[in-house]
Design an enzyme around this catalytic site. Sequence first.
Site, short mmCIF file in Angstrom:
data_model
loop_
_atom_site.label_atom_id
_atom_site.label_comp_id
_atom_site.label_asym_id
_atom_site.label_seq_id
_atom_site.Cartn_x
_atom_site.Cartn_y
_atom_site.Cartn_z
N GLY A 195 6.37 -8.10 -7.01
CA GLY A 195 6.56 -8.72 -8.32
C GLY A 195 8.03 -8.91 -8.65
N GLY A 246 -0.40 -7.89 -7.95
CA GLY A 246 -0.11 -7.13 -6.75
C GLY A 246 0.88 -6.03 -7.03
N SER A 247 1.68 -5.69 -6.02
CA SER A 247 2.58 -4.54 -6.14
C SER A 247 3.81 -4.87 -6.96
CB SER A 247 3.01 -4.07 -4.75
OG SER A 247 3.91 -5.01 -4.20
N THR A 248 4.38 -3.83 -7.58
CA THR A 248 5.59 -4.00 -8.39
C THR A 248 6.76 -4.49 -7.53
OG1 THR A 248 4.87 -2.37 -10.01
CG2 THR A 248 7.23 -2.76 -9.85
N LYS A 253 -3.27 -18.51 -2.98
CA LYS A 253 -3.21 -17.77 -1.71
C LYS A 253 -3.94 -16.43 -1.85
CE LYS A 253 -0.51 -14.75 0.20
NZ LYS A 253 -1.44 -13.95 1.04
N GLU A 307 2.19 5.23 -7.62
CA GLU A 307 0.84 4.68 -7.55
C GLU A 307 0.31 4.89 -6.14
OE1 GLU A 307 -1.46 0.69 -8.97
OE2 GLU A 307 0.38 0.37 -7.86
N GLU A 315 1.08 -9.29 -12.95
CA GLU A 315 0.22 -8.14 -13.25
C GLU A 315 0.38 -7.20 -12.06
OE1 GLU A 315 -2.48 -5.67 -12.84
OE2 GLU A 315 -3.98 -7.27 -12.75
N CYS A 367 -5.48 -1.35 -10.07
CA CYS A 367 -4.15 -1.19 -10.66
C CYS A 367 -4.21 -0.44 -12.00
CB CYS A 367 -3.47 -2.54 -10.84
SG CYS A 367 -4.51 -3.77 -11.59
#
Length: 478
Positions: free
Chosen positions: A241, A236-238, A184, A389, A258, A292
Amino acid sequence: MTTAFEYAPAPESRSVVDIAPSYGLFIDGEFTEAADGKVFKTVSPSTEEVLSEVARAGAEDVDRAVKAARKAFEKWSALPGSERAKYLFRIARIIQERSRELAVLETLDNGKPIKETRDADLPLVAAHFFYYAGWADKLDHAGFGADPRPLGVAGQVIPWNFPLLMLAWKIAPALATGNTVVLKPAETTPLSALFFADICRQAGLPKGVVNILPGYGDAGAALVAHPDVNKVAFTGSTAVGKEIARTVAGTRKKLTLELGGKGANIVFDDAPIDQAVEGIVTGIFFNQGQVCCAGSRLLVQESIHDELLDSLKRRLSTLRLGDPLDKNTDIGAINSAEQLARITALADQGEAEGAERWSPACELPSSGYWFAPTLFTNVTQAHTIARDEIFGPVLSVLTFRTPDEAVAKANNTQYGLSAGIWTEKGSRILAVAGKLRAGVVWSNTFNKFDPTSPFGGYKESGFGREGGRHGLEAYLDV
């Protein structure tokens, strides 16, 4: 008297890429409409023009794609590695042949400068397929035991900052090891993944081995939660995740994440200043800071702070912001209105908390999403801009006196993805690098990537490694 020469515009031609007015989902080797008929528009961040209308995947489409991938897995995984390698080599060569077309497409859909898509993204995309093609018939010698087996169906969710490169990082090792894929792409950058679907057809890849499902977060969530997916890979974002980790917990799915980063770029007093300045610029302004592993925290030894900052400000004043298709452009557009709002809010907060803000004089285009390169001085570790971030062209400058203080400040973050060290002493590089909790540590350079080298993080930057021999492990039953 010296006359400053103006740059003449040097636009790359849009005519090299033919974007269709609409695209379907790519399932089982065919382009098809979404089951519920939903579509969404993808826009060019530099002009806000609509580039195309794309089918929007839902749970039913995810199920269809996973079934196609499961069916294709039987034959694909049974092929000798040398046969799978032929397809990967063919894909790599087609990517090289179509690299100009893909670079222009990526720049239009993502907003990053053409010189980055042309000179960084596309060569790396092809290199990843070439590299993993080479591994396909050597898996017995990869260090994971004799005759390692593939896992099955890999569900992969990728971000918008490096759409085609993240696809390559995910798909190349998955196919080399004998898995099939449902991927995706991000909703703001679906086009290069759909063009890649066409490359799979051009390469004669068996139907169902690669499936591409453009869509929103609900499609990604359905893919992650699908009971017949054996492996989940997410960049992507934490926050997302953590959500994925909760979904996968208690199942037998293998997972690699990641996630975000707040990389420290450490400059010691014996560093070559001009070289360090170039590395700092690459570290935070490459891809508008939407990286990132960006070097978003600059740690400068106190004795050279003023000299380095003067030099850095001079260099920032020469950066060219504007049309991403112009070959002279250094800073392109921010990917979306949503991302621009986030960057703007965090930069305003930095100012409100007392950090000193500076940007070079630069005119922002009237349409599209733009943010001037920005640096903050008088930053402390308590400032939000030193902790969160930002994912934009914003650099926070802190100082240190001793190597121990530099290490302590560099590690004082919930992230652990990347770091940079600038010094002429090899012994200092090794001593400091060994103490940094970061997955990648660059010495006297920054943001250098190679398919043979593993990449990944510690702490809230995720776990697992992509790239290199290590990148095979996530797709093998070992």
